[in-house]
Design an enzyme around this catalytic site. Structure first.
Site, PDB file in Angstrom:
ATOM      1  N   ARG A 176       0.797  -1.231   0.000  1.00  0.00           N
ATOM      2  CA  ARG A 176       0.000   0.000   0.000  1.00  0.00           C
ATOM      3  C   ARG A 176       0.826   1.276   0.000  1.00  0.00           C
ATOM      4  NH1 ARG A 176      -2.126  -3.443  -1.552  1.00  0.00           N
ATOM      5  NH2 ARG A 176      -3.920  -4.568  -0.774  1.00  0.00           N
ATOM      6  N   SER A 226     -11.091  -0.285   3.148  1.00  0.00           N
ATOM      7  CA  SER A 226     -10.499  -0.787   4.400  1.00  0.00           C
ATOM      8  C   SER A 226      -9.871   0.388   5.141  1.00  0.00           C
ATOM      9  CB  SER A 226      -9.390  -1.792   4.098  1.00  0.00           C
ATOM     10  OG  SER A 226      -9.924  -2.880   3.415  1.00  0.00           O
ATOM     11  N   GLU A 296      -5.056   2.876   6.863  1.00  0.00           N
ATOM     12  CA  GLU A 296      -4.689   2.825   5.435  1.00  0.00           C
ATOM     13  C   GLU A 296      -5.188   4.110   4.768  1.00  0.00           C
ATOM     14  OE1 GLU A 296      -5.212  -0.883   3.336  1.00  0.00           O
ATOM     15  OE2 GLU A 296      -6.060   0.170   1.613  1.00  0.00           O
TER      16      GLU A 296
HETATM   17  C1  LIG Z   1     -15.624   0.426  -1.349  1.00  0.00           C
HETATM   18  C2  LIG Z   1     -14.136   0.523  -1.484  1.00  0.00           C
HETATM   19  C3  LIG Z   1     -13.391  -0.603  -1.755  1.00  0.00           C
HETATM   20  C4  LIG Z   1     -11.992  -0.525  -1.857  1.00  0.00           C
HETATM   21  N1  LIG Z   1     -11.290  -1.649  -2.131  1.00  0.00           N
HETATM   22  C5  LIG Z   1      -9.958  -1.598  -2.223  1.00  0.00           C
HETATM   23  C6  LIG Z   1      -9.190  -2.772  -2.496  1.00  0.00           C
HETATM   24  O1  LIG Z   1      -9.716  -3.860  -2.677  1.00  0.00           O
HETATM   25  N2  LIG Z   1      -7.842  -2.638  -2.567  1.00  0.00           N
HETATM   26  C7  LIG Z   1      -7.201  -1.450  -2.387  1.00  0.00           C
HETATM   27  O2  LIG Z   1      -5.972  -1.403  -2.473  1.00  0.00           O
HETATM   28  N3  LIG Z   1      -7.909  -0.330  -2.142  1.00  0.00           N
HETATM   29  C8  LIG Z   1      -9.250  -0.351  -2.058  1.00  0.00           C
HETATM   30  N4  LIG Z   1      -9.954   0.781  -1.803  1.00  0.00           N
HETATM   31  C9  LIG Z   1      -9.233   2.048  -1.584  1.00  0.00           C
HETATM   32  C10 LIG Z   1      -8.990   2.885  -2.858  1.00  0.00           C
HETATM   33  O3  LIG Z   1      -9.978   2.633  -3.829  1.00  0.00           O
HETATM   34  C11 LIG Z   1      -7.614   2.629  -3.447  1.00  0.00           C
HETATM   35  O4  LIG Z   1      -6.586   2.943  -2.520  1.00  0.00           O
HETATM   36  C12 LIG Z   1      -7.381   3.463  -4.726  1.00  0.00           C
HETATM   37  O5  LIG Z   1      -6.189   3.062  -5.317  1.00  0.00           O
HETATM   38  C13 LIG Z   1      -7.323   4.955  -4.457  1.00  0.00           C
HETATM   39  O6  LIG Z   1      -7.428   5.618  -5.680  1.00  0.00           O
HETATM   40  P1  LIG Z   1      -8.073   7.068  -5.776  1.00  0.00           P
HETATM   41  O7  LIG Z   1      -7.956   7.536  -7.188  1.00  0.00           O
HETATM   42  O8  LIG Z   1      -9.426   7.110  -5.207  1.00  0.00           O
HETATM   43  O9  LIG Z   1      -7.048   7.874  -4.871  1.00  0.00           O
HETATM   44  P2  LIG Z   1      -7.352   9.017  -3.796  1.00  0.00           P
HETATM   45  O10 LIG Z   1      -8.171   8.480  -2.708  1.00  0.00           O
HETATM   46  O11 LIG Z   1      -7.849  10.240  -4.488  1.00  0.00           O
HETATM   47  O12 LIG Z   1      -5.865   9.275  -3.269  1.00  0.00           O
HETATM   48  C14 LIG Z   1      -5.193   8.273  -2.545  1.00  0.00           C
HETATM   49  C15 LIG Z   1      -3.730   8.721  -2.370  1.00  0.00           C
HETATM   50  O13 LIG Z   1      -3.113   8.740  -3.644  1.00  0.00           O
HETATM   51  C16 LIG Z   1      -2.592  10.045  -3.946  1.00  0.00           C
HETATM   52  N5  LIG Z   1      -2.799  10.255  -5.382  1.00  0.00           N
HETATM   53  C17 LIG Z   1      -3.953  10.152  -6.084  1.00  0.00           C
HETATM   54  N6  LIG Z   1      -3.717  10.362  -7.400  1.00  0.00           N
HETATM   55  C18 LIG Z   1      -2.390  10.613  -7.523  1.00  0.00           C
HETATM   56  C19 LIG Z   1      -1.532  10.899  -8.620  1.00  0.00           C
HETATM   57  N7  LIG Z   1      -1.983  10.992  -9.898  1.00  0.00           N
HETATM   58  N8  LIG Z   1      -0.215  11.105  -8.373  1.00  0.00           N
HETATM   59  C20 LIG Z   1       0.272  11.031  -7.104  1.00  0.00           C
HETATM   60  N9  LIG Z   1      -0.488  10.761  -6.024  1.00  0.00           N
HETATM   61  C21 LIG Z   1      -1.807  10.544  -6.239  1.00  0.00           C
HETATM   62  C22 LIG Z   1      -3.381  10.994  -3.074  1.00  0.00           C
HETATM   63  O14 LIG Z   1      -2.634  12.182  -2.798  1.00  0.00           O
HETATM   64  C23 LIG Z   1      -3.610  10.147  -1.835  1.00  0.00           C
HETATM   65  O15 LIG Z   1      -2.509  10.209  -0.963  1.00  0.00           O
HETATM   66  C24 LIG Z   1     -11.348   0.729  -1.702  1.00  0.00           C
HETATM   67  C25 LIG Z   1     -12.103   1.875  -1.446  1.00  0.00           C
HETATM   68  C26 LIG Z   1     -13.477   1.790  -1.342  1.00  0.00           C
HETATM   69  C27 LIG Z   1     -14.281   3.031  -1.076  1.00  0.00           C
END
Ligand SMILES: Cc1cc2nc3c(=O)[nH]c(=O)nc-3n(C[C@H](O)[C@H](O)[C@H](O)COP(=O)(O)OP(=O)(O)OC[C@H]3O[C@@H](n4cnc5c(N)ncnc54)[C@H](O)[C@@H]3O)c2cc1C
Length: 302
Positions: A176, A226, A296
């Site tokens: 992660r 999570s 996380e």
């Molecule tokens: C219902 C649900 C289920 C989920 N299941 C999983 C799962 O199975 N596995 C898992 O790993 N995660 C899961 N997640 C968490 C999440 O979806 C992941 O961590 C996902 O990768 C985050 O992507 P995001 O675009 O929403 O990032 P954000 O939430 O917008 O950002 C997350 C982090 O990434 C950084 N970031 C975002 N974009 C960039 C970029 N272009 N460059 C640099 N930094 C950046 C942000 O600054 C922040 O620190 C789940 C979430 C939900 C709500």
């Protein structure tokens, strides 16, 4: 310090940013106060220009993807949120096994394109609700797969404003996390190395994994997935359940009854409610099992 809104108005066309934008509208938790400036880049140069303006003026900034792993403060963010998302989401087939996607593309959309081209490797990620940049930054993973397994290379913007292409090794993927987090890289795009497969098998694997998600996870309620990282040799949800915290709530924040690893927003949760609940869960689990859970979800803002 100059006024952020004045500086953005002088430097950028009006459709690229919103003013005093509620962050709760941009996160899956549906929590968070206003961002002073909410910037929505359409190109790499928009991103680079926004960073330059922020650095020159010492404005705080934060990168947001689809907001599915973030808890923003109730007070919001007194700076610039750079939302690398749906204006920056092109995906194309680089060659017969490789997809090249901009960081604002949703994992589910990329997985669909992989499926349509009979490419296997994205199945694990098809139900993760984030965009590619956030997934690379976080090394998102599920069901035995993680981004580390498929990222061939990523184009990033470093702290000095240089665009660099880093290979999988240079991305330093860990559980992660990645070097994007450690070094403050902004992920612009990534090439994903997939394998030719059988379309029906890929489709049924995606269906199977997404059915498991629906059955086990509280997808019907706002959350950030999570809440805690998986402690070594254990599962956060199991420890929380065995601590008797299923359904435990503070204000509008509740330990999900369906999956104890998720804190959910039952309607009107504030960031403060969630933080108090996280602290209560950590303390209770530590007292019972001597295991210190670590969030996380990224906690951001004033
Ligand atoms: C219902 C649900 C289920 C989920 N299941 C999983 C799962 O199975 N596995 C898992 O790993 N995660 C899961 N997640 C968490 C999440 O979806 C992941 O961590 C996902 O990768 C985050 O992507 P995001 O675009 O929403 O990032 P954000 O939430 O917008 O950002 C997350 C982090 O990434 C950084 N970031 C975002 N974009 C960039 C970029 N272009 N460059 C640099 N930094 C950046 C942000 O600054 C922040 O620190 C789940 C979430 C939900 C709500």
């Amino acid at each position: 310090m100059k006024d952020i809104i004045d500086v953005f108005s002088e430097n950028f066309k009006r459709e690229l940013f919103l003013i005093n934008e509620p962050l709760k509208n941009h996160t899956s938790f549906k929590i968070g106060g206003d961002a002073k400036v909410f910037f929505m880049p359409e190109s790499v140069s928009d991103i680079a220009d926004a960073l330059k303006v922020c650095r020159e003026n010492e404005f705080p900034y934060y990168i947001l993807g689809n907001g599915t792993n973030i808890l923003f403060s109730d007070k919001g963010y007194n700076g610039v949120i750079i939302n690398i998302f749906n204006k920056f989401n092109q995906v194309y087939l680089e060659n017969e096994n490789t997809i090249n996607a901009q960081s604002g593309a949703l994992l589910s959309s990329i997985a669909n394109i992989a499926l349509n081209n009979s490419l296997s490797g994205m199945e694990f990620a098809s139900g993760i609700p984030g965009a590619l940049g956030g997934a690379v930054y976080m090394n998102a993973g599920a069901y035995g797969g993680e981004m580390k397994d498929i990222v061939l290379s990523a184009d990033i913007l470093d702290k000095d404003g240089n665009i660099r292409t880093l290979d999988n090794n240079e991305m330093g993927f860990q559980y992660r996390s990645s070097n994007a987090e450690k070094e403050g890289f902004i992920v612009l795009s990534a090439k994903l190395q997939l394998k030719k497969g059988n379309k029906e098998e890929i489709k049924s694997k995606m269906y199977e994994l997404n059915s498991q998600r629906k059955e086990k996870q509280p997808l019907e309620m706002p959350s950030a997935g999570s809440t805690f990282k998986r402690p070594e040799g254990n599962f956060a949800g199991k420890l929380i359940m065995e601590s008797g915290l299923r359904g435990y709530s503070i204000g509008g924040a509740m330990v999900s009854e369906k999956h104890c690893g998720f804190v959910v927003n039952t309607g009107n949760a504030t960031c403060k409610d969630v933080l108090l609940l996280i602290e209560h869960v950590k303390k209770t689990v530590y007292d019972k099992f001597n295991v210190m859970l670590e969030p996380e979800v990224r906690i951001i803002g004033d």
